[in-house]
Design a protein around this motif. Sequence first.
Motif, short mmCIF file in Angstrom:
data_model
loop_
_atom_site.label_atom_id
_atom_site.label_comp_id
_atom_site.label_asym_id
_atom_site.label_seq_id
_atom_site.Cartn_x
_atom_site.Cartn_y
_atom_site.Cartn_z
N MET A 70 44.69 57.66 43.55
CA MET A 70 43.85 56.70 43.34
C MET A 70 42.62 57.15 42.66
O MET A 70 42.10 56.23 41.91
CB MET A 70 43.77 55.91 44.65
CG MET A 70 45.12 55.11 45.09
SD MET A 70 44.95 54.12 46.82
CE MET A 70 44.00 52.75 46.09
N ILE A 71 42.22 58.19 43.25
CA ILE A 71 40.97 58.67 42.60
C ILE A 71 40.98 58.98 40.96
O ILE A 71 40.31 58.67 40.17
CB ILE A 71 40.25 59.80 43.24
CG1 ILE A 71 40.16 59.53 44.56
CG2 ILE A 71 39.24 60.41 42.56
CD1 ILE A 71 38.90 58.43 44.98
N PHE A 72 42.28 59.34 40.79
CA PHE A 72 42.72 59.69 39.38
C PHE A 72 42.66 58.67 38.68
O PHE A 72 42.19 58.52 37.33
CB PHE A 72 44.03 60.49 39.16
CG PHE A 72 44.09 61.86 39.79
CD1 PHE A 72 42.81 62.61 39.94
CD2 PHE A 72 45.22 62.25 40.25
CE1 PHE A 72 42.86 63.92 40.51
CE2 PHE A 72 45.04 63.75 40.61
CZ PHE A 72 44.24 64.62 40.97
N PHE A 76 40.44 57.82 35.01
CA PHE A 76 41.22 57.68 33.99
C PHE A 76 41.09 56.10 33.32
O PHE A 76 41.04 56.05 31.94
CB PHE A 76 42.57 57.61 34.04
CG PHE A 76 43.30 59.26 34.30
CD1 PHE A 76 42.73 60.40 33.57
CD2 PHE A 76 44.19 59.68 35.36
CE1 PHE A 76 43.10 61.70 33.92
CE2 PHE A 76 44.74 60.81 35.63
CZ PHE A 76 43.91 61.72 34.98
N GLU A 77 41.02 55.25 34.22
CA GLU A 77 40.45 53.85 33.92
C GLU A 77 39.22 53.62 33.97
O GLU A 77 38.79 52.22 33.95
CB GLU A 77 41.49 53.02 34.60
CG GLU A 77 43.03 53.39 34.58
CD GLU A 77 43.89 52.12 34.59
OE1 GLU A 77 43.40 51.06 35.02
OE2 GLU A 77 45.29 52.46 34.43
N ASP A 78 38.26 54.51 34.01
CA ASP A 78 36.89 54.21 34.26
C ASP A 78 36.42 53.14 35.30
O ASP A 78 35.58 51.98 34.83
CB ASP A 78 36.20 54.01 32.77
CG ASP A 78 34.72 54.08 32.66
OD1 ASP A 78 34.21 54.63 33.24
OD2 ASP A 78 33.99 53.22 31.74
N ILE A 79 36.99 53.33 36.36
CA ILE A 79 36.54 52.35 37.58
C ILE A 79 35.67 53.08 38.57
O ILE A 79 36.33 54.09 38.86
CB ILE A 79 37.69 51.81 38.14
CG1 ILE A 79 38.75 51.27 37.14
CG2 ILE A 79 37.46 50.63 39.07
CD1 ILE A 79 40.20 50.64 37.55
N SER A 80 34.54 52.60 38.73
CA SER A 80 33.57 53.35 39.54
C SER A 80 33.64 53.04 41.02
O SER A 80 33.14 53.97 41.76
CB SER A 80 32.27 53.25 38.99
OG SER A 80 31.67 51.99 38.70
N SER A 81 34.04 51.98 41.24
CA SER A 81 34.00 51.49 42.45
C SER A 81 35.40 51.55 43.22
O SER A 81 36.33 51.35 42.84
CB SER A 81 33.56 50.09 42.78
OG SER A 81 34.57 49.12 42.47
N GLN A 82 35.32 51.84 44.61
CA GLN A 82 36.70 51.93 45.41
C GLN A 82 37.33 50.33 45.56
O GLN A 82 38.39 50.59 45.72
CB GLN A 82 36.27 52.48 46.82
CG GLN A 82 36.00 54.15 46.56
CD GLN A 82 35.41 54.83 47.80
OE1 GLN A 82 35.28 54.25 48.78
NE2 GLN A 82 35.26 55.75 47.66
#
Length: 141
Positions: A70-72, A76-82
């Motif tokens: 999930m962190i990857f 890879f998709e430039d998503i900064s929030s959990q």
Amino acid sequence: MALGKRRREHQDTFWVTADKLSNGPRNVFYDRLNQLLAEIDFDGKLELAVEPFYQKTGRKCLPPGIYFRMIFIGYFEDISSQRGIAWRCDDSRSLARFLGYGPGESTPDHSTLSLTRERLPMEIHQFAFELILQATRDNGL
């Protein structure tokens, strides 16, 4: 001048067979990454490394292999929030497949990601990233 067909709401079918759910879109990148992670026994190595940080009793924990996948995805998709990562994983069947979840199964929510992140020290995160970077380097990716 005639107007085109209007967008209309439609009712989904009540029952869907499992074979229709499993034939969703595939993501070649994530399929290949999962293959690479399996070749280097990513999940097994991580489970050994994180064992001291997981309790043996209580609420079931998120396996470290799923957490780092999930962190990857976030990277890879430039998503900064959990929250964003959790939403994206739950919204995409190909990403859920990458995480190991079948049709109809919910992926972990943002609070589970947060609890896991707080549990694992930075050294474990560094270890996971070094594993994947070494594997990609060794395979010419």
